[in-house]
Design a protein around this motif. Structure first.
Motif, PDB file in Angstrom:
ATOM      1  N   GLY A 297      21.589  50.644   3.442  1.00  0.00           N
ATOM      2  CA  GLY A 297      20.981  51.801   2.813  1.00  0.00           C
ATOM      3  C   GLY A 297      22.006  52.540   1.972  1.00  0.00           C
ATOM      4  N   LEU A 298      23.209  52.684   2.507  1.00  0.00           N
ATOM      5  CA  LEU A 298      24.294  53.344   1.793  1.00  0.00           C
ATOM      6  C   LEU A 298      24.725  52.525   0.577  1.00  0.00           C
ATOM      7  CD1 LEU A 298      26.500  55.501   1.523  1.00  0.00           C
ATOM      8  CD2 LEU A 298      27.778  54.325   3.337  1.00  0.00           C
ATOM      9  N   VAL A 299      24.833  51.217   0.733  1.00  0.00           N
ATOM     10  CA  VAL A 299      25.228  50.356  -0.390  1.00  0.00           C
ATOM     11  C   VAL A 299      24.198  50.426  -1.512  1.00  0.00           C
ATOM     12  CG1 VAL A 299      25.571  47.948  -1.095  1.00  0.00           C
ATOM     13  CG2 VAL A 299      26.595  48.781   1.025  1.00  0.00           C
ATOM     14  N   MET A 300      22.912  50.412  -1.161  1.00  0.00           N
ATOM     15  CA  MET A 300      21.852  50.335  -2.174  1.00  0.00           C
ATOM     16  C   MET A 300      21.459  51.694  -2.747  1.00  0.00           C
ATOM     17  SD  MET A 300      19.232  47.358  -0.838  1.00  0.00           S
ATOM     18  CE  MET A 300      19.233  47.641   0.926  1.00  0.00           C
ATOM     19  N   PHE A 301      21.528  52.752  -1.933  1.00  0.00           N
ATOM     20  CA  PHE A 301      20.993  54.049  -2.363  1.00  0.00           C
ATOM     21  C   PHE A 301      22.019  55.178  -2.346  1.00  0.00           C
ATOM     22  CE2 PHE A 301      17.288  51.634  -1.087  1.00  0.00           C
ATOM     23  CZ  PHE A 301      16.317  52.001  -2.015  1.00  0.00           C
ATOM     24  N   GLY A 302      23.216  54.931  -1.848  1.00  0.00           N
ATOM     25  CA  GLY A 302      24.206  55.998  -1.762  1.00  0.00           C
ATOM     26  C   GLY A 302      24.774  56.385  -3.108  1.00  0.00           C
ATOM     27  N   ASP A 303      25.205  57.654  -3.221  1.00  0.00           N
ATOM     28  CA  ASP A 303      25.902  58.072  -4.441  1.00  0.00           C
ATOM     29  C   ASP A 303      27.384  57.738  -4.297  1.00  0.00           C
ATOM     30  OD1 ASP A 303      27.196  60.190  -3.011  1.00  0.00           O
ATOM     31  OD2 ASP A 303      25.515  61.545  -3.421  1.00  0.00           O
ATOM     32  N   GLU A 304      28.122  57.933  -5.364  1.00  0.00           N
ATOM     33  CA  GLU A 304      29.523  57.492  -5.369  1.00  0.00           C
ATOM     34  C   GLU A 304      30.344  58.224  -4.306  1.00  0.00           C
ATOM     35  OE1 GLU A 304      32.686  55.478  -5.646  1.00  0.00           O
ATOM     36  OE2 GLU A 304      30.879  54.899  -6.738  1.00  0.00           O
ATOM     37  N   ALA A 305      30.083  59.513  -4.112  1.00  0.00           N
ATOM     38  CA  ALA A 305      30.836  60.278  -3.109  1.00  0.00           C
ATOM     39  C   ALA A 305      30.554  59.744  -1.703  1.00  0.00           C
ATOM     40  CB  ALA A 305      30.477  61.759  -3.207  1.00  0.00           C
ATOM     41  N   GLN A 306      29.297  59.446  -1.417  1.00  0.00           N
ATOM     42  CA  GLN A 306      28.943  58.911  -0.101  1.00  0.00           C
ATOM     43  C   GLN A 306      29.593  57.544   0.124  1.00  0.00           C
ATOM     44  OE1 GLN A 306      24.702  58.995  -0.641  1.00  0.00           O
ATOM     45  NE2 GLN A 306      24.453  60.988   0.373  1.00  0.00           N
ATOM     46  N   LYS A 307      29.543  56.689  -0.880  1.00  0.00           N
ATOM     47  CA  LYS A 307      30.138  55.357  -0.742  1.00  0.00           C
ATOM     48  C   LYS A 307      31.641  55.450  -0.534  1.00  0.00           C
ATOM     49  CE  LYS A 307      26.673  52.941  -3.545  1.00  0.00           C
ATOM     50  NZ  LYS A 307      26.434  52.177  -4.798  1.00  0.00           N
ATOM     51  N   ALA A 308      32.305  56.293  -1.317  1.00  0.00           N
ATOM     52  CA  ALA A 308      33.760  56.422  -1.206  1.00  0.00           C
ATOM     53  C   ALA A 308      34.167  56.979   0.151  1.00  0.00           C
ATOM     54  CB  ALA A 308      34.285  57.320  -2.318  1.00  0.00           C
ATOM     55  N   ARG A 309      33.334  57.848   0.703  1.00  0.00           N
ATOM     56  CA  ARG A 309      33.661  58.456   1.995  1.00  0.00           C
ATOM     57  C   ARG A 309      33.515  57.470   3.143  1.00  0.00           C
ATOM     58  NH1 ARG A 309      30.434  63.513   4.936  1.00  0.00           N
ATOM     59  NH2 ARG A 309      31.737  63.567   6.829  1.00  0.00           N
ATOM     60  N   TRP A 310      32.471  56.628   3.114  1.00  0.00           N
ATOM     61  CA  TRP A 310      32.130  55.852   4.292  1.00  0.00           C
ATOM     62  C   TRP A 310      32.381  54.340   4.196  1.00  0.00           C
ATOM     63  CZ3 TRP A 310      31.636  58.512   8.484  1.00  0.00           C
ATOM     64  CH2 TRP A 310      31.093  59.797   8.461  1.00  0.00           C
ATOM     65  N   LEU A 311      32.167  53.744   3.046  1.00  0.00           N
ATOM     66  CA  LEU A 311      32.180  52.276   2.991  1.00  0.00           C
ATOM     67  C   LEU A 311      33.531  51.641   3.348  1.00  0.00           C
ATOM     68  CD1 LEU A 311      29.870  51.399  -0.044  1.00  0.00           C
ATOM     69  CD2 LEU A 311      29.378  51.201   2.404  1.00  0.00           C
ATOM     70  N   PRO A 312      34.675  52.209   2.931  1.00  0.00           N
ATOM     71  CA  PRO A 312      35.934  51.561   3.323  1.00  0.00           C
ATOM     72  C   PRO A 312      36.123  51.444   4.834  1.00  0.00           C
ATOM     73  CG  PRO A 312      36.312  53.049   1.491  1.00  0.00           C
ATOM     74  CD  PRO A 312      34.904  53.301   1.961  1.00  0.00           C
ATOM     75  N   SER A 313      35.779  52.499   5.570  1.00  0.00           N
ATOM     76  CA  SER A 313      35.962  52.445   7.028  1.00  0.00           C
ATOM     77  C   SER A 313      34.886  51.599   7.697  1.00  0.00           C
ATOM     78  CB  SER A 313      35.977  53.858   7.625  1.00  0.00           C
ATOM     79  OG  SER A 313      34.751  54.535   7.391  1.00  0.00           O
ATOM     80  N   ILE A 314      33.704  51.468   7.066  1.00  0.00           N
ATOM     81  CA  ILE A 314      32.680  50.550   7.579  1.00  0.00           C
ATOM     82  C   ILE A 314      33.164  49.115   7.409  1.00  0.00           C
ATOM     83  CG2 ILE A 314      30.344  49.667   7.192  1.00  0.00           C
ATOM     84  CD1 ILE A 314      29.525  52.522   6.395  1.00  0.00           C
ATOM     85  N   ALA A 315      33.750  48.815   6.252  1.00  0.00           N
ATOM     86  CA  ALA A 315      34.242  47.460   5.976  1.00  0.00           C
ATOM     87  C   ALA A 315      35.355  47.049   6.928  1.00  0.00           C
ATOM     88  CB  ALA A 315      34.723  47.365   4.534  1.00  0.00           C
ATOM     89  N   SER A 316      36.191  47.987   7.306  1.00  0.00           N
ATOM     90  CA  SER A 316      37.314  47.673   8.204  1.00  0.00           C
ATOM     91  C   SER A 316      36.891  47.609   9.668  1.00  0.00           C
ATOM     92  CB  SER A 316      38.418  48.719   8.038  1.00  0.00           C
ATOM     93  OG  SER A 316      38.000  49.977   8.559  1.00  0.00           O
ATOM     94  N   GLY A 317      35.726  48.169   9.981  1.00  0.00           N
ATOM     95  CA  GLY A 317      35.285  48.245  11.372  1.00  0.00           C
ATOM     96  C   GLY A 317      35.743  49.507  12.074  1.00  0.00           C
ATOM     97  N   GLU A 318      36.467  50.370  11.359  1.00  0.00           N
ATOM     98  CA  GLU A 318      36.862  51.650  11.948  1.00  0.00           C
ATOM     99  C   GLU A 318      35.638  52.516  12.215  1.00  0.00           C
ATOM    100  OE1 GLU A 318      39.313  55.709  10.656  1.00  0.00           O
ATOM    101  OE2 GLU A 318      39.464  53.893   9.440  1.00  0.00           O
ATOM    102  N   THR A 319      34.678  52.471  11.294  1.00  0.00           N
ATOM    103  CA  THR A 319      33.404  53.164  11.471  1.00  0.00           C
ATOM    104  C   THR A 319      32.336  52.147  11.847  1.00  0.00           C
ATOM    105  OG1 THR A 319      33.898  54.955   9.913  1.00  0.00           O
ATOM    106  CG2 THR A 319      31.564  54.442  10.286  1.00  0.00           C
ATOM    107  N   ILE A 320      31.641  52.393  12.950  1.00  0.00           N
ATOM    108  CA  ILE A 320      30.524  51.555  13.379  1.00  0.00           C
ATOM    109  C   ILE A 320      29.233  52.269  12.986  1.00  0.00           C
ATOM    110  CG2 ILE A 320      29.366  50.433  15.334  1.00  0.00           C
ATOM    111  CD1 ILE A 320      32.162  49.310  14.647  1.00  0.00           C
ATOM    112  N   THR A 321      28.312  51.509  12.419  1.00  0.00           N
ATOM    113  CA  THR A 321      27.072  52.104  11.938  1.00  0.00           C
ATOM    114  C   THR A 321      25.885  51.702  12.805  1.00  0.00           C
ATOM    115  OG1 THR A 321      26.636  50.248  10.438  1.00  0.00           O
ATOM    116  CG2 THR A 321      27.923  52.095   9.560  1.00  0.00           C
ATOM    117  N   ALA A 322      24.823  52.504  12.722  1.00  0.00           N
ATOM    118  CA  ALA A 322      23.562  52.200  13.403  1.00  0.00           C
ATOM    119  C   ALA A 322      22.410  52.681  12.520  1.00  0.00           C
ATOM    120  CB  ALA A 322      23.499  52.860  14.775  1.00  0.00           C
ATOM    121  N   PHE A 323      21.269  52.047  12.697  1.00  0.00           N
ATOM    122  CA  PHE A 323      20.077  52.318  11.880  1.00  0.00           C
ATOM    123  C   PHE A 323      19.020  52.911  12.796  1.00  0.00           C
ATOM    124  CE2 PHE A 323      16.078  50.631   9.896  1.00  0.00           C
ATOM    125  CZ  PHE A 323      16.209  51.193   8.634  1.00  0.00           C
TER     126      PHE A 323
END
Length: 381
Positions: free
Chosen positions: A95-121
């Motif tokens: 949802g973040l990849v497809m609909f997020g704005d640049e600020a949201q992506k920059a804040r969250w996606l790097p730590s999601i990719a590394s596994g530092e941030t775990i996500t849930a739906f």
């Protein structure tokens, strides 16, 4: 990632990881209901948490077809291992990849990719399962925040999650999906709590929980997409997720078929390996044929989506066929193994239990049938 050699090398590494590190501890994970932390760290190092995250944010940037090929290879082991990173790759991040704005992506996606941030739906509720548009969790605008109240059910990885994608009703006067909005909700916000893990039929080591929102104040900038767009976000995420889950089903089916072949070649009755008996061969043949058909559907649907096509129909058909297929393959595997398939020593009964959920989550088989019929009627055939 588009280089075939690089993708092939990644799959080779994953196949060794599965064979050497995961399959030997399947029984331990089932008994303890926990994937060891050291294994999770190895998954992070392999980049598994960032398979689908764009390279510009630290992920591997795989296409859906490439991701499906990786997941088929990975899922020659117990599917609970896949759940460890599955939400980061799929429904928890897309949802973040497809609909997020640049600020949201920059804040969250790097730590999601590394596994530092775990996500849930967080979509499902007690009264909003298959009827997912009947979301009752409320989000009321209060200045520069939304105040969330409600309870979500059966949320995968909720106990480990740092970030939830939450569907909540912002317009109580609009029935159905049109009144629902999507929000990025950090797990440490006051008023958010997670229930105890549910005791499940299978996939020990993967956990689901209730998530409770009590006057949780979420900043307006955490809304994902426009107000009222949440159901669209959810359905787009699920279209993609259904292809991913179908790849999981294919991987587990291939594992079961290989186990059947190995056992039937060694197990002797009436003075010869049971693999020489035509009725055993028929079960293996049926399983192999169905697995090949499901695999072809997975890759074809993934390629269409990668090319920009609307695959709502194809994703539903793929998920319906693949999830039902792996259930039949698991049932035949128990039959081939006989009594050995019913006891815990060989792990067949565990996989039989593990795959049952695939016909339920991310849209039950009956919901897939409704989607397939609806979309086929729209297309005129």
């Amino acid at each position: 990632m588009t280089d075939p050699d690089t993708l092939s090398a990644l799959i080779d590494v994953i196949q060794r990881f599965v064979a050497e590190r995961l399959r030997p501890i399947e029984g331990l994970v089932s008994e303890t209901d926990e994937v060891p932390g050291s294994i999770i760290e190895e998954m992070k190092q392999l980049g598994l948490f960032g398979l689908s995250i764009p390279e510009s944010y630290g992920g591997l940037g795989l296409s859906l077809e490439e991701e499906a090929r990786v997941i088929v290879a990975f899922c020659h082991t117990a599917p609970a291992f896949r759940s460890t990173f599955g939400t980061n790759v799929g429904i928890g991040s897309q949802g973040l990849v497809m609909f997020g704005d640049e600020a949201q992506k920059a804040r969250w996606l790097p730590s999601i990719a590394s596994g530092e941030t775990i996500t849930a739906f967080a979509l499902t509720e007690a009264e909003a399962g298959s009827d997912s548009a009947s979301v009752q969790t409320r989000a009321v605008r209060d200045g520069d925040h939304y105040v969330l109240n409600g309870v979500k059910r059966y949320i995968t990885n909720a106990g480990r999650a740092n970030l939830f994608t939450v569907m909540a009703r912002t317009d109580p006067n609009t029935k159905g999906g049109a009144g629902v909005s999507a929000f990025l909700v950090p797990a440490d916000l006051p008023g958010l709590s997670v229930g105890k893990p549910e005791k499940k039929m299978g996939q020990q080591g993967a956990h689901i929980h209730d998530v409770v929102f009590e006057d949780v104040r979420v900043p307006v900038e955490n809304r994902l997409g426009a107000e009222g767009e949440g159901f669209t976000v959810a359905m787009r995420v699920l279209d993609r997720g259904r292809v991913h889950i179908s790849a999981v089903c294919v991987g587990v089916a291939e594992r079961l078929i290989a186990d059947c072949v190995a056992y039937a070649s060694e197990r002797k009755q009436f003075g010869q390996p049971i693999a020489s008996f035509q009725l055993i061969q028929a079960m293996i043949a049926d399983s192999k044929t169905e697995a090949l058909a499901a695999k072809a559907l997975v890759f074809d649907t993934a390629r269409k989506r990668d090319a920009g096509a609307n695959v709502t129909l194809e994703a539903a058909a793929t998920k319906l066929f693949a999830s039902e297929m792996v259930g039949r393959v698991a049932d035949r595997a128990v039959q081939v193994f006989g009594g050995a398939g019913y006891v815990a020593d060989y792990g067949i009964e565990r996989l039989y239990r593990d795959v049952r959920i695939f016909r339920i989550y991310e849209g039950a088989s009956q919901i897939q049938q409704l989607i397939i019929a609806r979309e086929t009627l729209k297309r005129g055939g």
